[in-house]
Design an enzyme around this catalytic site. Structure first.
Site, short mmCIF file in Angstrom:
data_model
loop_
_atom_site.label_atom_id
_atom_site.label_comp_id
_atom_site.label_asym_id
_atom_site.label_seq_id
_atom_site.Cartn_x
_atom_site.Cartn_y
_atom_site.Cartn_z
N GLY A 41 40.73 38.13 33.37
CA GLY A 41 40.19 38.33 32.02
C GLY A 41 39.49 37.09 31.49
O GLY A 41 39.49 36.83 30.30
N LYS A 42 38.86 36.35 32.40
CA LYS A 42 38.20 35.11 32.00
C LYS A 42 37.02 35.37 31.06
O LYS A 42 36.81 34.64 30.11
CB LYS A 42 37.66 34.36 33.23
N GLY B 218 32.71 39.98 38.49
CA GLY B 218 32.46 41.04 37.51
C GLY B 218 33.06 40.65 36.18
O GLY B 218 34.24 40.34 36.10
N HIS B 219 32.25 40.61 35.15
CA HIS B 219 32.79 40.36 33.82
C HIS B 219 32.48 41.57 32.96
O HIS B 219 31.35 42.02 32.93
CB HIS B 219 32.08 39.18 33.14
N THR B 220 33.49 42.05 32.28
CA THR B 220 33.23 43.09 31.30
C THR B 220 33.41 42.45 29.93
O THR B 220 34.45 41.90 29.64
CB THR B 220 34.22 44.25 31.45
N ARG C 190 22.67 23.53 56.08
CA ARG C 190 21.41 22.85 55.74
C ARG C 190 20.17 23.64 56.14
O ARG C 190 19.17 23.09 56.55
CB ARG C 190 21.41 21.44 56.34
N ARG D 258 36.81 49.31 43.44
CA ARG D 258 38.00 49.53 44.27
C ARG D 258 39.28 49.42 43.44
O ARG D 258 39.38 48.55 42.58
CB ARG D 258 38.08 48.45 45.37
N HIS E 241 46.66 40.66 28.89
CA HIS E 241 47.22 41.95 29.31
C HIS E 241 48.72 42.07 29.03
O HIS E 241 49.40 42.82 29.72
CB HIS E 241 47.00 42.17 30.81
N ASP F 189 49.97 43.52 26.64
CA ASP F 189 50.15 44.89 26.12
C ASP F 189 50.34 45.90 27.25
O ASP F 189 51.01 46.92 27.06
CB ASP F 189 48.94 45.30 25.28
P1 IMP Z 1 33.18 37.48 48.57
O1 IMP Z 1 33.27 36.54 47.41
O2 IMP Z 1 32.35 38.70 48.28
O3 IMP Z 1 32.79 36.79 49.84
O4 IMP Z 1 34.66 38.06 48.83
C1 IMP Z 1 35.69 37.24 49.33
C2 IMP Z 1 37.03 37.62 48.70
O5 IMP Z 1 37.02 37.28 47.31
C3 IMP Z 1 37.36 39.10 48.76
O6 IMP Z 1 38.76 39.25 48.91
C4 IMP Z 1 36.92 39.62 47.41
O7 IMP Z 1 37.60 40.80 47.03
C5 IMP Z 1 37.31 38.45 46.54
N1 IMP Z 1 36.51 38.36 45.32
C6 IMP Z 1 35.23 37.95 45.19
N2 IMP Z 1 34.84 37.96 43.92
C7 IMP Z 1 35.90 38.38 43.21
C8 IMP Z 1 36.13 38.56 41.80
O8 IMP Z 1 35.27 38.31 40.94
N3 IMP Z 1 37.36 39.01 41.46
C9 IMP Z 1 38.35 39.24 42.38
N4 IMP Z 1 38.18 39.08 43.68
C10 IMP Z 1 36.98 38.64 44.10
#
Ligand code: IMP
Length: 470
Positions: free
Chosen positions: A14-15, A39-41, A141, A341, A369, A371
């Site tokens: 929840g950053k 992913g940020h909501t 590089r 997922r 979280h 709550d």
């Molecule tokens: P990648 O960053 O797509 O290479 O994924 C490497 C690992 O980091 C995997 O286990 C992803 O599910 C996890 N991961 C990448 N970004 C996030 C995020 O923003 N939240 C939670 N898990 C993440």
């Protein structure tokens, strides 16, 4: 003054909401690592914004910076900027010229490598966004940087060097037939057809256009210089870490990690500012009141797993409490923002949090979280682990040993469901007493005060105890 926001667990703590909350008083919000895997909501005035690359602060009119430690997919960048514009916002986003660019072949190779690994149960469960392959090229590089997009000839030279290598890697190492890998299929979301992912001319044309747009919109900066001049001018700056400590490439549970440093040290290397500047400000650890994980790897306090997701570690408790896991998953909306997922669900893990607090030096905590757990009779915390005949209090360095850890639990009395909007109005004292006990336990263990408590999905649903910019 600066504030650095760090995920203390496995991402998804929840950053974005905390950045957005404290961002009200900030002028600039900078990301220092990662790319469109985050992913940020952000919920603002009843509107929901889903962002994966653009810093969430831009939703509130702040200057957003993608620092040199980030990897940038220009297609996602412009897509998000255009979507925000369509929704009436005026996003101001600056890009470090030293940041590396994700190209279509990185995404293709991310997918191929995951496929190959899945044959031997070594799959990481990446987001498929090409993050790892792009950081590989950075370290090797041979990467293409944002600054290279601004110079058409230089861009062509670099593509001519690297693309044949990528094609050979796909064909000769992974045995992929080009007609299969890049033939018929097209992936519109790449902006470039997958069929063109290994074609120098097509890539050059597309990425030169991106460079033109970056120039037209005056978006690129020398990040360190830009940020330090803003700080000198008296601006308040937030550094927004993506992902979390346990998927940090150095401090996470390798190899089930992302390819960058979400921990606080990354804020220095990923922006061009000194560790002194970062350490001078607050470093806030974001903690989800329980634990979730997307993708593979151990999870000693796991309640219930997504079956088959992590065959090696299913034994660690997955399935034993699947009903409770399912309940928390639904209550907390625990589905990946980027991939959709279902997330694996676990009790809070103190060895993990102690490790995170040490690596980043938290000066404050935001616990989210709280709550979601309301209404349970009992809430548990993994206090220590038993492994190979000893009791340990932080996470072991190897994934294999972590996979053998059996948690020792500490139990807390649950707290009732209450009207959380009333709690938001009334403040900390209105939080149910048992939840306060739980929060104070976390704070004592990590030796850091609670700055904020998340009691619902939107920014308004937050009890704020400390404001770092005030
Ligand atoms: P990648 O960053 O797509 O290479 O994924 C490497 C690992 O980091 C995997 O286990 C992803 O599910 C996890 N991961 C990448 N970004 C996030 C995020 O923003 N939240 C939670 N898990 C993440």
């Amino acid at each position: 003054m600066t504030v650095t926001i760090v995920g203390s667990q496995l991402g998804d703590e929840g950053k974005g909401r905390v950045v957005d909350l404290y961002g009200a008083a900030a002028d600039v919000v900078a990301r220092y690592q990662g790319g469109d895997n985050a992913g940020h909501t952000v919920v603002e005035g009843g509107n929901e914004y889903k962002l994966s690359l653009v810093p969430s602060g831009v939703v509130r009119g702040k200057v957003g910076v993608l620092g040199n430690g980030c990897v940038v997919n220009p297609d996602t960048l412009f897509d998000e900027i255009d979507t925000l514009r369509e929704r009436g916002l005026d996003p101001d986003v600056r890009l470090a010229r030293r940041a590396h660019v994700i190209l279509p072949y990185h995404r293709v190779l991310d997918g191929i490598e995951e496929d190959v690994k899945s044959d031997s149960d070594r799959k990481v469960g990446t987001t498929g966004r090409g993050i790892g392959p792009t950081y590989e090229d950075k370290a090797g590089r041979r990467g293409i940087r944002v600054g290279d997009l601004l110079d058409s000839e230089l861009l062509r030279e670099k593509l001519e060097y690297v693309v044949p290598q990528k094609r050979a890697l796909a064909e000769k190492v992974y045995g992929v037939s080009m007609s299969e890998a890049i033939g018929g299929s097209s992936d519109e979301s790449d902006g470039v057809e997958t069929g063109e992912a290994f074609d120098v001319d097509a890539l050059h044309e597309q990425y030169e256009r991106y460079g033109e747009r970056l120039k037209e919109e005056n978006m690129t900066v020398e990040a360190g210089e830009f940020l330090s001049s803003r700080l000198d001018a008296g601006d308040e700056v937030i550094f927004e870490g993506a992902q979390g400590t346990l998927i940090d490439i150095d401090h996470g549970n390798y190899p089930y990690v992302t390819s960058s440093n979400p921990t606080a040290g990354g804020a220095a290397t990923g922006t061009g500012l000194s560790p002194g500047v970062i350490g001078d400000g607050d470093i806030i650890g974001i903690v989800k009141a329980y634990l979730t994980r997307v993708g593979s790897g151990p999870l000693p306090t796991e309640l219930g797993g997504v079956v088959g997701d992590t065959p090696d570690y299913d034994e660690q408790g997955a399935g034993e409490n699947e009903d409770l896991a399912e309940y928390i998953r639904e209550e907390g909306g625990e589905y990946g923002t980027v991939t959709g997922r279902p997330r694996r669900v676990a009790w809070l893990d103190m060895p993990m949090l102690r490790h995170a607090a040490r690596a980043s030096g938290f000066t404050g905590l935001a616990v989210n979280h709280i709550d979601v757990l309301a209404g349970l009779d009992e809430v548990k915390v993994g206090y220590s682990y038993d492994v190979d005949g000893e009791e340990i209090f932080t996470i072991p360095a190897t994934t294999e040993r972590w996979g053998r850890c059996e948690p020792n639990f500490r139990s807390f009395d649950g707290w009732p469901e209450v009207d959380w909007s009333e709690v938001a109005d009334e403040g900390y004292d209105a939080i149910p007493e048992n939840a306060q006990t739980y929060l104070e336990y976390i704070s004592d263990e990590l030796d850091a005060p609670i700055y904020a408590v998340g009691i619902g999905p939107s920014r308004e649903d937050t009890v704020v105890l400390e404001h770092p910019f005030e």
